[in-house]
Scaffold this active site. Sequence first.
Site, PDB file in Angstrom:
ATOM      1  N   THR A 297     -43.742  27.222 -38.912  1.00 49.23           N
ATOM      2  CA  THR A 297     -42.938  28.266 -38.296  1.00 49.23           C
ATOM      3  C   THR A 297     -42.491  27.806 -36.918  1.00 49.23           C
ATOM      4  O   THR A 297     -43.200  27.055 -36.254  1.00 49.23           O
ATOM      5  CB  THR A 297     -43.827  29.519 -38.158  1.00 49.23           C
ATOM      6  OG1 THR A 297     -44.070  30.054 -39.446  1.00 49.23           O
ATOM      7  CG2 THR A 297     -43.199  30.563 -37.273  1.00 49.23           C
TER       8      THR A 297
ATOM      9  N   ILE B 132     -44.008  38.697 -47.242  1.00 52.69           N
ATOM     10  CA  ILE B 132     -43.591  38.698 -45.848  1.00 52.69           C
ATOM     11  C   ILE B 132     -44.814  38.434 -44.988  1.00 52.69           C
ATOM     12  O   ILE B 132     -45.851  39.078 -45.145  1.00 52.69           O
ATOM     13  CB  ILE B 132     -42.946  40.047 -45.457  1.00 52.69           C
ATOM     14  CG1 ILE B 132     -41.657  40.258 -46.267  1.00 52.69           C
ATOM     15  CG2 ILE B 132     -42.644  40.089 -43.963  1.00 52.69           C
ATOM     16  CD1 ILE B 132     -41.059  41.639 -46.096  1.00 52.69           C
ATOM     17  N   GLY B 133     -44.708  37.485 -44.088  1.00 52.62           N
ATOM     18  CA  GLY B 133     -45.807  37.157 -43.201  1.00 52.62           C
ATOM     19  C   GLY B 133     -45.686  37.841 -41.854  1.00 52.62           C
ATOM     20  O   GLY B 133     -45.035  38.886 -41.717  1.00 52.62           O
TER      21      GLY B 133
ATOM     22  N   THR C 229     -47.993  31.344 -34.801  1.00 53.23           N
ATOM     23  CA  THR C 229     -47.836  30.538 -35.998  1.00 53.23           C
ATOM     24  C   THR C 229     -49.213  30.325 -36.598  1.00 53.23           C
ATOM     25  O   THR C 229     -50.147  29.959 -35.896  1.00 53.23           O
ATOM     26  CB  THR C 229     -47.177  29.179 -35.692  1.00 53.23           C
ATOM     27  OG1 THR C 229     -47.283  28.341 -36.850  1.00 53.23           O
ATOM     28  CG2 THR C 229     -47.826  28.476 -34.520  1.00 53.23           C
ATOM     29  N   GLY C 230     -49.350  30.581 -37.889  1.00 49.14           N
ATOM     30  CA  GLY C 230     -50.659  30.420 -38.500  1.00 49.14           C
ATOM     31  C   GLY C 230     -50.748  31.140 -39.825  1.00 49.14           C
ATOM     32  O   GLY C 230     -49.743  31.366 -40.497  1.00 49.14           O
ATOM     33  N   ALA C 231     -51.954  31.530 -40.187  1.00 51.09           N
ATOM     34  CA  ALA C 231     -52.196  32.252 -41.433  1.00 51.09           C
ATOM     35  C   ALA C 231     -51.633  33.656 -41.280  1.00 51.09           C
ATOM     36  O   ALA C 231     -52.257  34.530 -40.681  1.00 51.09           O
ATOM     37  CB  ALA C 231     -53.692  32.293 -41.732  1.00 51.09           C
TER      38      ALA C 231
END
Length: 395
Positions: free
Chosen positions: A255, A284-285, A306-308
Amino acid sequence: MRRRPLTWLIPVLATAAAVTVTAVVVPDGAGRDPDGRTAPAAHGERPAGKGRPDARDVVLAVHGGAGTALDRDKTTPEREKAYRDGLADAMKAGRKILDKGGSSVDAVQAAVQKLEDNPLFNAGKGAVFTADAGHELDASIMRGSDLRAGAVAGVKSLRNPIAGARAVMDKSPHVLLSGEGADDFGARNGLKTVTQDYYWTQARWDALMAAKEAARGGKGGKAGGDGKGGSDVSDGEKAAVDSPASVADAQSKGTVGAVAVDGDRDLAAATSTGGMTNKLPGRIGDSPLIGSGTYAKNSTVAASATGAGEVFIRGAATSTISNLMEFKGAGVATAAYEVIVERLPGLGGDGGVIALAPNGEFDAPHSSPGMLHGYLTKDGKIVTKIFPDETPPNS
């Protein structure tokens, strides 16, 4: 209303000197001994915490995703240059806005849009594939002066999703539009549209094939490799990324995001992503969710995560950083470290954040092995960090 020129940022030099790009090996931080080495934590204990920011006098910063980062021993000079140039070019795009007295919102949009156009990163042109071999992109942007925000999720035809997010903020009464409605809204407002094949790259296709093989029990890599966290690299993907057509590294499918402060001391943040490799259609994150992937408030912080993604949503990552600063009186480094390194891993995922305070203090903690990022200081210095030894985890 014309903005006050950013005279305190970077004076217009008669010599038009080029910006210096440097790599910093280890950022400052608490938990280090007098010689600068990281002090070891006792077994089973959390890291001791962090009180000092990575840098000061920062006016703009970007990230290219958290994950395994690039392996210094396996990274060619060409690939290293491509990634450093990609981050630096994004910062230069934002710098042009700030140099002219432009707003932090315009600056972060320009920086993120530059990253979206670069196939090295998992946003825009370099977006990863969904499970049905399509592309669904998310983005958000927020202005710290009045907490205005805009976002798009699951778009399939906007060339630059961050422009769609900005249009939602400026030209609608809403915060988040999704799917076909978001695509149509962008098109009606004159944004550039593309067909799905625009986003196609060989490296991302090979990553999808590796993920599907893993899901069937093969050895191609981790099933459902996170677009922000990296995955195992197949032989086919290595060949693809080493080809002249693409030097995108499978380990850094991150990302992208940007944070900035302008001459009026207004903060802004923006984030954009293609999501996870092999994600379910419709997933959707955190990237388009205000308070999870993106947040900006003039009195506290501008942050892009940015990540999980699911973990960052559940932990309300970026707004929690702001809340710790506002209600607990924590500094930006302490607050960001507490959320990213001490809290979120307990929910089952890792990642990182770039966090900028209105006074220019900047921090980029991450619990993942690495995080591609860089920052621009008010005197014009650009710093990029792409290798794990430049940006060690839990720091």
